[in-house]
Scaffold this motif. Structure first.
Motif, PDB file in Angstrom:
ATOM      1  N   ALA A  58     -20.147 -16.396 -15.039  1.00 13.14           N
ATOM      2  CA  ALA A  58     -20.642 -17.496 -14.209  1.00 13.14           C
ATOM      3  C   ALA A  58     -22.168 -17.473 -14.143  1.00 13.14           C
ATOM      4  O   ALA A  58     -22.822 -18.529 -14.207  1.00 13.14           O
ATOM      5  CB  ALA A  58     -20.042 -17.395 -12.809  1.00 13.14           C
ATOM      6  N   ARG A  59     -22.715 -16.272 -14.038  1.00 12.83           N
ATOM      7  CA  ARG A  59     -24.177 -16.132 -14.010  1.00 12.83           C
ATOM      8  C   ARG A  59     -24.780 -16.594 -15.324  1.00 12.83           C
ATOM      9  O   ARG A  59     -25.806 -17.289 -15.369  1.00 12.83           O
ATOM     10  CB  ARG A  59     -24.512 -14.659 -13.737  1.00 12.83           C
ATOM     11  N   LEU A  60     -24.132 -16.225 -16.422  1.00 10.94           N
ATOM     12  CA  LEU A  60     -24.632 -16.605 -17.743  1.00 10.94           C
ATOM     13  C   LEU A  60     -24.473 -18.103 -17.980  1.00 10.94           C
ATOM     14  O   LEU A  60     -25.348 -18.740 -18.580  1.00 10.94           O
ATOM     15  CB  LEU A  60     -23.892 -15.812 -18.817  1.00 10.94           C
ATOM     16  N   ALA A  61     -23.371 -18.688 -17.507  1.00 13.72           N
ATOM     17  CA  ALA A  61     -23.138 -20.115 -17.709  1.00 13.72           C
ATOM     18  C   ALA A  61     -24.235 -20.953 -17.066  1.00 13.72           C
ATOM     19  O   ALA A  61     -24.669 -21.973 -17.622  1.00 13.72           O
ATOM     20  CB  ALA A  61     -21.773 -20.517 -17.150  1.00 13.72           C
ATOM     21  N   LYS A  62     -24.709 -20.540 -15.898  1.00 14.22           N
ATOM     22  CA  LYS A  62     -25.811 -21.259 -15.245  1.00 14.22           C
ATOM     23  C   LYS A  62     -27.067 -21.237 -16.118  1.00 14.22           C
ATOM     24  O   LYS A  62     -27.804 -22.225 -16.182  1.00 14.22           O
ATOM     25  CB  LYS A  62     -26.104 -20.640 -13.884  1.00 14.22           C
ATOM     26  N   LEU A  63     -27.290 -20.118 -16.788  1.00 14.74           N
ATOM     27  CA  LEU A  63     -28.460 -19.976 -17.654  1.00 14.74           C
ATOM     28  C   LEU A  63     -28.259 -20.712 -18.975  1.00 14.74           C
ATOM     29  O   LEU A  63     -29.212 -20.926 -19.717  1.00 14.74           O
ATOM     30  CB  LEU A  63     -28.744 -18.497 -17.909  1.00 14.74           C
ATOM     31  N   ALA A  64     -27.002 -21.093 -19.267  1.00 15.76           N
ATOM     32  CA  ALA A  64     -26.684 -21.857 -20.480  1.00 15.76           C
ATOM     33  C   ALA A  64     -26.416 -23.317 -20.131  1.00 15.76           C
ATOM     34  O   ALA A  64     -25.658 -24.004 -20.816  1.00 15.76           O
ATOM     35  CB  ALA A  64     -25.474 -21.243 -21.181  1.00 15.76           C
ATOM     36  N   TYR A  65     -27.036 -23.760 -19.021  1.00 12.08           N
ATOM     37  CA  TYR A  65     -27.001 -25.170 -18.622  1.00 12.08           C
ATOM     38  C   TYR A  65     -25.576 -25.673 -18.373  1.00 12.08           C
ATOM     39  O   TYR A  65     -25.246 -26.822 -18.657  1.00 12.08           O
ATOM     40  CB  TYR A  65     -27.718 -26.045 -19.655  1.00 12.08           C
ATOM     41  N   GLY A  66     -24.730 -24.760 -17.851  1.00 16.11           N
ATOM     42  CA  GLY A  66     -23.393 -25.139 -17.430  1.00 16.11           C
ATOM     43  C   GLY A  66     -22.389 -25.334 -18.545  1.00 16.11           C
ATOM     44  O   GLY A  66     -21.311 -25.900 -18.307  1.00 16.11           O
ATOM     45  N   GLN A  67     -22.676 -24.866 -19.742  1.00 13.61           N
ATOM     46  CA  GLN A  67     -21.735 -25.037 -20.851  1.00 13.61           C
ATOM     47  C   GLN A  67     -20.466 -24.219 -20.579  1.00 13.61           C
ATOM     48  O   GLN A  67     -20.523 -22.989 -20.466  1.00 13.61           O
ATOM     49  CB  GLN A  67     -22.393 -24.632 -22.163  1.00 13.61           C
ATOM     50  N   HIS A  68     -19.341 -24.905 -20.496  1.00 12.62           N
ATOM     51  CA  HIS A  68     -18.098 -24.295 -20.020  1.00 12.62           C
ATOM     52  C   HIS A  68     -17.568 -23.217 -20.939  1.00 12.62           C
ATOM     53  O   HIS A  68     -16.865 -22.306 -20.501  1.00 12.62           O
ATOM     54  CB  HIS A  68     -17.031 -25.374 -19.817  1.00 12.62           C
ATOM     55  N   LYS A  69     -17.894 -23.276 -22.226  1.00  5.90           N
ATOM     56  CA  LYS A  69     -17.315 -22.295 -23.149  1.00  5.90           C
ATOM     57  C   LYS A  69     -17.785 -20.875 -22.857  1.00  5.90           C
ATOM     58  O   LYS A  69     -17.102 -19.906 -23.192  1.00  5.90           O
ATOM     59  CB  LYS A  69     -17.617 -22.671 -24.596  1.00  5.90           C
ATOM     60  N   VAL A  70     -18.945 -20.744 -22.222  1.00  2.00           N
ATOM     61  CA  VAL A  70     -19.435 -19.412 -21.858  1.00  2.00           C
ATOM     62  C   VAL A  70     -18.461 -18.726 -20.911  1.00  2.00           C
ATOM     63  O   VAL A  70     -18.222 -17.516 -21.012  1.00  2.00           O
ATOM     64  CB  VAL A  70     -20.833 -19.516 -21.221  1.00  2.00           C
ATOM     65  N   GLU A  71     -17.885 -19.495 -19.992  1.00  4.15           N
ATOM     66  CA  GLU A  71     -16.933 -18.928 -19.037  1.00  4.15           C
ATOM     67  C   GLU A  71     -15.504 -18.932 -19.561  1.00  4.15           C
ATOM     68  O   GLU A  71     -14.713 -18.051 -19.214  1.00  4.15           O
ATOM     69  CB  GLU A  71     -16.995 -19.712 -17.728  1.00  4.15           C
ATOM     70  N   ASP A  72     -15.164 -19.906 -20.387  1.00  2.51           N
ATOM     71  CA  ASP A  72     -13.780 -20.017 -20.862  1.00  2.51           C
ATOM     72  C   ASP A  72     -13.425 -18.961 -21.902  1.00  2.51           C
ATOM     73  O   ASP A  72     -12.277 -18.501 -21.959  1.00  2.51           O
ATOM     74  CB  ASP A  72     -13.538 -21.397 -21.457  1.00  2.51           C
ATOM     75  N   ALA A  73     -14.376 -18.599 -22.748  1.00  2.00           N
ATOM     76  CA  ALA A  73     -14.108 -17.618 -23.799  1.00  2.00           C
ATOM     77  C   ALA A  73     -13.790 -16.256 -23.187  1.00  2.00           C
ATOM     78  O   ALA A  73     -14.234 -15.930 -22.081  1.00  2.00           O
ATOM     79  CB  ALA A  73     -15.311 -17.508 -24.732  1.00  2.00           C
ATOM     80  N   ALA A  74     -13.031 -15.467 -23.910  1.00  2.00           N
ATOM     81  CA  ALA A  74     -12.672 -14.138 -23.409  1.00  2.00           C
ATOM     82  C   ALA A  74     -13.910 -13.273 -23.191  1.00  2.00           C
ATOM     83  O   ALA A  74     -13.986 -12.504 -22.231  1.00  2.00           O
ATOM     84  CB  ALA A  74     -11.725 -13.458 -24.396  1.00  2.00           C
ATOM     85  N   VAL A  75     -14.868 -13.415 -24.066  1.00  2.00           N
ATOM     86  CA  VAL A  75     -16.128 -12.669 -23.957  1.00  2.00           C
ATOM     87  C   VAL A  75     -17.224 -13.537 -24.559  1.00  2.00           C
ATOM     88  O   VAL A  75     -16.994 -14.256 -25.532  1.00  2.00           O
ATOM     89  CB  VAL A  75     -16.046 -11.305 -24.688  1.00  2.00           C
ATOM     90  N   THR A  76     -18.396 -13.486 -23.961  1.00  2.00           N
ATOM     91  CA  THR A  76     -19.568 -14.121 -24.567  1.00  2.00           C
ATOM     92  C   THR A  76     -20.582 -13.029 -24.855  1.00  2.00           C
ATOM     93  O   THR A  76     -21.036 -12.333 -23.934  1.00  2.00           O
ATOM     94  CB  THR A  76     -20.177 -15.198 -23.664  1.00  2.00           C
ATOM     95  N   PHE A  77     -20.884 -12.861 -26.131  1.00  3.18           N
ATOM     96  CA  PHE A  77     -21.875 -11.869 -26.528  1.00  3.18           C
ATOM     97  C   PHE A  77     -23.278 -12.465 -26.409  1.00  3.18           C
ATOM     98  O   PHE A  77     -23.519 -13.596 -26.842  1.00  3.18           O
ATOM     99  CB  PHE A  77     -21.658 -11.439 -27.988  1.00  3.18           C
ATOM    100  N   ILE A  78     -24.168 -11.712 -25.813  1.00  2.00           N
ATOM    101  CA  ILE A  78     -25.591 -12.027 -25.899  1.00  2.00           C
ATOM    102  C   ILE A  78     -26.106 -11.246 -27.106  1.00  2.00           C
ATOM    103  O   ILE A  78     -26.114 -10.013 -27.102  1.00  2.00           O
ATOM    104  CB  ILE A  78     -26.355 -11.615 -24.627  1.00  2.00           C
ATOM    105  N   ILE A  79     -26.467 -11.972 -28.141  1.00  3.36           N
ATOM    106  CA  ILE A  79     -26.940 -11.348 -29.379  1.00  3.36           C
ATOM    107  C   ILE A  79     -28.450 -11.197 -29.288  1.00  3.36           C
ATOM    108  O   ILE A  79     -29.172 -12.189 -29.139  1.00  3.36           O
ATOM    109  CB  ILE A  79     -26.568 -12.204 -30.609  1.00  3.36           C
ATOM    110  N   CYS A  80     -28.914  -9.982 -29.359  1.00  2.00           N
ATOM    111  CA  CYS A  80     -30.342  -9.702 -29.181  1.00  2.00           C
ATOM    112  C   CYS A  80     -30.937  -9.044 -30.424  1.00  2.00           C
ATOM    113  O   CYS A  80     -30.257  -8.293 -31.132  1.00  2.00           O
ATOM    114  CB  CYS A  80     -30.565  -8.757 -28.004  1.00  2.00           C
ATOM    115  N   GLY A  81     -32.191  -9.324 -30.663  1.00  5.51           N
ATOM    116  CA  GLY A  81     -32.973  -8.597 -31.657  1.00  5.51           C
ATOM    117  C   GLY A  81     -33.947  -7.693 -30.933  1.00  5.51           C
ATOM    118  O   GLY A  81     -34.380  -8.009 -29.815  1.00  5.51           O
ATOM    119  N   THR A  82     -34.267  -6.572 -31.523  1.00  6.56           N
ATOM    120  CA  THR A  82     -35.179  -5.634 -30.871  1.00  6.56           C
ATOM    121  C   THR A  82     -36.514  -5.589 -31.599  1.00  6.56           C
ATOM    122  O   THR A  82     -36.580  -5.570 -32.829  1.00  6.56           O
ATOM    123  CB  THR A  82     -34.574  -4.223 -30.803  1.00  6.56           C
ATOM    124  N   LEU A  83     -37.578  -5.595 -30.817  1.00  7.83           N
ATOM    125  CA  LEU A  83     -38.931  -5.466 -31.331  1.00  7.83           C
ATOM    126  C   LEU A  83     -39.298  -3.979 -31.397  1.00  7.83           C
ATOM    127  O   LEU A  83     -38.664  -3.140 -30.770  1.00  7.83           O
ATOM    128  CB  LEU A  83     -39.910  -6.218 -30.427  1.00  7.83           C
TER     129      LEU A  83
END
Length: 203
Positions: A58-83
């Motif tokens: 729910a916290r992530l969905a707010k940051l994704a402009y309310g896109q429902h798939k973030v909450e509906d999917a079993a897991v949403t990965f935040i894919i990050c690159g490291t500097l």
């Protein structure tokens, strides 16, 4: 299922069955397979955050402009690159050196080249982080497809807000979100692609 079939049938899904979950072992397998993607100098300059609790999604969905798939999917990965990944390259390469897969002289050469290419080169580090994270994300999507799962790469999110909300270190760059789960009704099949003549040139 062979790799050609996986690529030919994979499509980005907007609808996920919110009643079906993934086990920790399944999530770990997906991340492990994503980590087998290639990276320059074998930097492995990526991190994955598996967002699976209702509160975190729910916290992530707010940051994704309310896109429902973030909450509906079993897991949403935040894919990050490291500097600054080149600064840990000696430790990253050590298992290969210890196993006799990589001569120590080659490891030292890669470290020197990576430092020359990336140290104090903010744009080069950012480019490499995005490139590596994107390769890992595509690997994860194909792994998900092979496991009978749906996925959808997303670039629409508040990167600064996400970094704050999920406590990302300054050297960790959020590149994309990747919901993964079981498909629900309403998803399109893979969309038609441009003709090969428009995208391929022989030289």
């Amino acid at each position: 299922m062979n790799i050609q079939t996986l690529i030919e049938q994979r499509a980005s899904s907007n609808h996920f069955d919110r009643h079906r979950s993934l086990s920790p072992a399944q999530i770990e397998l997906l991340a492990s397979l994503a980590g087998r993607a290639p990276s320059a100098f074998h930097l492995q300059n990526w991190q994955f955050i598996a967002v699976q609790t209702a509160e975190a999604k729910a916290r992530l969905a707010k940051l994704a402009y309310g896109q429902h798939k973030v909450e509906d999917a079993a897991v949403t990965f935040i894919i990050c690159g490291t500097l600054n990944a080149h600064r840990q390259l000696a430790q990253t390469l050590e298992p290969m050196v210890a196993a006799g897969q990589l001569p120590a002289t080659v490891s030292q050469s890669w470290q020197q080249m990576a430092t020359a290419a990336l140290e104090q080169q903010a744009q080069a580090q950012r480019d490499e982080a995005i490139r590596s994270a994107s390769l890992a994300a595509m690997t994860l999507m194909l792994a998900a497809e092979g496991m009978g799962l749906a996925s959808c790469p997303m670039s629409g999110f508040d990167a600064e807000g996400l970094s704050l909300a999920f406590g990302l270190a300054p050297e960790v760059l959020p590149v994309m979100l990747l919901p993964v789960g079981y498909s629900a009704e309403g998803n399109w099949p893979q969309k038609p692609r441009k003709p090969l003549a428009e995208i391929l040139r022989f030289a």
